[in-house]
Enzyme design. Structure first.
Site, PDB file in Angstrom:
ATOM      1  N   HIS A 105      59.036  41.547  86.428  1.00 46.97           N
ATOM      2  CA  HIS A 105      58.699  41.975  87.633  1.00 46.97           C
ATOM      3  C   HIS A 105      57.383  41.419  88.140  1.00 46.97           C
ATOM      4  O   HIS A 105      56.262  41.329  87.437  1.00 46.97           O
ATOM      5  CB  HIS A 105      58.945  43.285  88.010  1.00 46.97           C
ATOM      6  CG  HIS A 105      57.928  44.172  87.155  1.00 46.97           C
ATOM      7  ND1 HIS A 105      56.588  44.491  87.914  1.00 46.97           N
ATOM      8  CD2 HIS A 105      57.907  45.105  86.230  1.00 46.97           C
ATOM      9  CE1 HIS A 105      55.932  45.444  86.936  1.00 46.97           C
ATOM     10  NE2 HIS A 105      56.675  45.821  85.960  1.00 46.97           N
ATOM     11  N   GLU A 119      58.989  46.724  91.620  1.00 46.65           N
ATOM     12  CA  GLU A 119      59.402  47.433  90.411  1.00 46.65           C
ATOM     13  C   GLU A 119      58.883  48.767  90.407  1.00 46.65           C
ATOM     14  O   GLU A 119      59.469  50.000  90.165  1.00 46.65           O
ATOM     15  CB  GLU A 119      59.422  46.709  89.271  1.00 46.65           C
ATOM     16  CG  GLU A 119      59.800  47.484  87.811  1.00 46.65           C
ATOM     17  CD  GLU A 119      59.119  48.353  87.334  1.00 46.65           C
ATOM     18  OE1 GLU A 119      59.814  49.133  86.279  1.00 46.65           O
ATOM     19  OE2 GLU A 119      58.074  48.520  87.402  1.00 46.65           O
ATOM     20  N   GLU A 120      57.378  48.729  90.644  1.00 48.16           N
ATOM     21  CA  GLU A 120      56.683  50.048  90.130  1.00 48.16           C
ATOM     22  C   GLU A 120      56.938  51.333  91.112  1.00 48.16           C
ATOM     23  O   GLU A 120      56.609  52.586  90.652  1.00 48.16           O
ATOM     24  CB  GLU A 120      55.111  49.784  90.152  1.00 48.16           C
ATOM     25  CG  GLU A 120      54.951  48.595  89.304  1.00 48.16           C
ATOM     26  CD  GLU A 120      54.832  49.195  87.786  1.00 48.16           C
ATOM     27  OE1 GLU A 120      55.290  50.450  87.531  1.00 48.16           O
ATOM     28  OE2 GLU A 120      54.525  48.237  86.669  1.00 48.16           O
ATOM     29  N   ASP A 167      51.711  44.656  82.377  1.00 53.23           N
ATOM     30  CA  ASP A 167      52.646  45.115  83.126  1.00 53.23           C
ATOM     31  C   ASP A 167      52.510  44.637  84.399  1.00 53.23           C
ATOM     32  O   ASP A 167      51.756  45.062  85.462  1.00 53.23           O
ATOM     33  CB  ASP A 167      52.612  46.604  83.024  1.00 53.23           C
ATOM     34  CG  ASP A 167      53.659  47.448  84.038  1.00 53.23           C
ATOM     35  OD1 ASP A 167      54.857  46.668  84.135  1.00 53.23           O
ATOM     36  OD2 ASP A 167      53.757  48.530  84.227  1.00 53.23           O
ATOM     37  N   ASP A 176      59.738  43.313  80.279  1.00 55.98           N
ATOM     38  CA  ASP A 176      59.080  44.265  81.011  1.00 55.98           C
ATOM     39  C   ASP A 176      58.378  45.364  80.043  1.00 55.98           C
ATOM     40  O   ASP A 176      58.706  46.422  80.302  1.00 55.98           O
ATOM     41  CB  ASP A 176      59.625  44.746  82.141  1.00 55.98           C
ATOM     42  CG  ASP A 176      58.880  45.672  82.937  1.00 55.98           C
ATOM     43  OD1 ASP A 176      57.617  45.660  82.823  1.00 55.98           O
ATOM     44  OD2 ASP A 176      59.398  46.632  83.696  1.00 55.98           O
TER      45      ASP A 176
HETATM   46 ZN   LIG Z   1      56.632  47.021  84.247  1.00 54.54          ZN
END
Ligand SMILES: [Zn+2]
Length: 466
Positions: free
Chosen positions: A282, A328-329, A294, A356
């Site tokens: 992502h 995504e978050e 991340d 991820d």
């Molecule tokens: Zn992530």
């Protein structure tokens, strides 16, 4: 096409003959897919390309909050990079995200009986406090179960504090649900604000953000995470004091519906272009750090793996598609949108993998396929073994963004990474590029490139046999 005569105008007849013989010799002993996969893996390690890409992304763009101008810059950055790498198709697919959000000021302090500042950070999507803040007595619960056991109305006017620690491996099981459901559970019992111990495994004075959500029909209350030492401080103080008062100020802004995007780049298959092998990561990140583990690392891993395959003299047999998911978050919005909007071509998705879970290394190869006895899976397993990857027994969902694909039976693999230190940094201001170790991220890229190449070349089909 290359024009050899123009490129090498001074070549003598002899050296041209030698060149022809060399080409003939090379094609006579063409490398097997396994040999090419091993060569690609070695290149991933030697070039350190995954680390280079992650460094560029986190430096040139920085944080990439969903729907923000920075996420848009990251999308442009990624598209330009794929184009420069010579991918055959590069495009983006926009989608709406209902819960656009921007962080503001965030402060908290114990006002009595022992005044001191607390390190907090707003949970993503949290509403603001009034400008002057909220000051109230706290109701402290050492577990979320203790809070859930409270009757309706019992927290009226109080700040609910949950100090349940997160052990290694408990993110999905406990910490995630506390973060997403905790605020509404507290509000439904009358609380005016919600604080939780950070979902993290470090002991640094640094809070971990992450998305929260509000249940409809329940008042939306401000919600934040405390750093682990601050949560422990409240635990100790609560054993000594009958009443603790805290003041919280949060000034985030609700931006309404915003736009995020998935970036998609393809190397068109030379023999079966309609068959798709998908690699995902992502592109968005939280706003506190620069989203290195991340999921800058994941972006670096899948971009590096696919670029190395693009650089081979021949296109792979199947199409290799890289998807860098947006938003995504805040609830896998890009992953869900992709599964929905590509429904018609999902039967052509042969297999998918996602990066991820940080920088790696990858230690286990798990599968989530309908046909686990498909022989090419053994070939892939054998190819990953020299890279330090063992065969796993768990059934994989692939990862967060390809989870929605797995749910509709798209075959997935889990190239499962070492994550024992991942939640030390996850969603914090400390998630920065200096934490990434070349040998870790490059091993991951080696594993992803070997897997992706073999999945495009070996011709295996991984769905349940009719
Ligand atoms: Zn992530």
């Amino acid at each position: 096409m290359r024009n050899f005569a123009n490129r090498f105008p001074s070549l003598s007849f002899l050296s041209i003959t030698a060149a022809i013989l060399l080409v003939a010799f090379q094609s006579a002993v063409a490398a097997s897919p396994e040999e090419t996969a091993a060569k690609l893996a070695q290149q991933a390690i030697d070039t350190s390309l995954a680390l280079e890409i992650t460094t560029d992304l986190t430096t040139e763009i920085g944080p990439r909050l969903y729907g923000s101008a920075s996420e848009k810059r990251a999308v442009q950055w990624a598209m330009k990079r794929f184009e420069r790498y010579g991918f055959d198709k590069v495009w983006s697919e926009p989608f709406p995200v209902e819960r656009g959000w921007e962080r503001g000021l965030e402060t908290a302090a114990i006002t009595s009986p022992a005044p001191q500042n607390l390190v907090i950070t707003a949970l993503g999507g949290s509403v603001a406090t009034p400008l002057e803040g909220i000051e109230a007595e706290i109701a402290l619960f050492k577990t979320i179960a203790d809070l859930l056991a409270q009757p309706e109305g019992s927290l009226t006017g109080k700040i609910a504090v949950v100090t349940q620690p997160m052990g290694i491996g408990e993110y999905g099981k406990t910490a995630g649900p506390i973060r997403s459901a905790g605020p509404s559970e507290a509000a439904s019992r009358g609380a005016v604000a919600f604080l939780m111990r950070s979902a993290g495994t470090d002991n640094d004075r640094m809070a971990h953000t992450g998305g929260t959500s509000y249940r409809s029909g329940v008042p939306r209350i401000p919600a934040a995470a405390l750093s682990v030492p601050d949560a422990q401080q409240l635990d100790r103080l609560s054993e000594r004091a009958d009443s603790i008062r805290i003041k919280i100020v949060l000034t985030p802004r609700d931006l309404g519906t915003v736009t995020s995007q998935n970036v998609i780049a393809e190397i068109t298959g030379s023999e079966k272009p309609e068959e798709i092998v998908l690699l995902g990561a992502h592109i968005d990140s939280w706003d506190l750090g620069t989203g290195a583990i991340d999921d800058g690392a994941g972006v670096g891993i899948v971009m590096a793996a696919s670029k190395l395959i693009r650089d081979l003299p021949q296109r792979p047999k199947r199409t290799l598609r890289v998807v860098l998911f947006g938003a995504e978050e805040i609830g896998i919005v890009g992953g869900r949108f992709y599964a929905e909007s590509h429904k018609a071509e999902l039967p052509n998705h042969i297999i998918a993998a996602e990066a991820d879970a940080g920088q790696g290394p990858v230690h286990t190869f798990n599968i989530g396929v309908g046909n686990p006895l498909e022989p090419t899976l053994s070939t892939i397993r054998d190819a990953l073994k020299p890279l330090g990857v063992q065969a796993g027994r768990a059934k994989s969902r692939g990862g967060p963004d390809i989870g929605p694909l797995s749910e509709v039976d798209v075959p997935v693999v889990g190239l499962d990474m070492f994550t024992e230190d991942y939640f030390d940094l996850h969603h914090t201001a400390n998630d920065t590029i200096d934490k990434i170790k070349p040998e870790r991220i490059n091993q991951s890229a080696a594993v992803y490139v070997a897997f992706a190449y073999l999945a495009t070349e070996l011709g295996g089909y991984y769905r349940a046999q009719p």
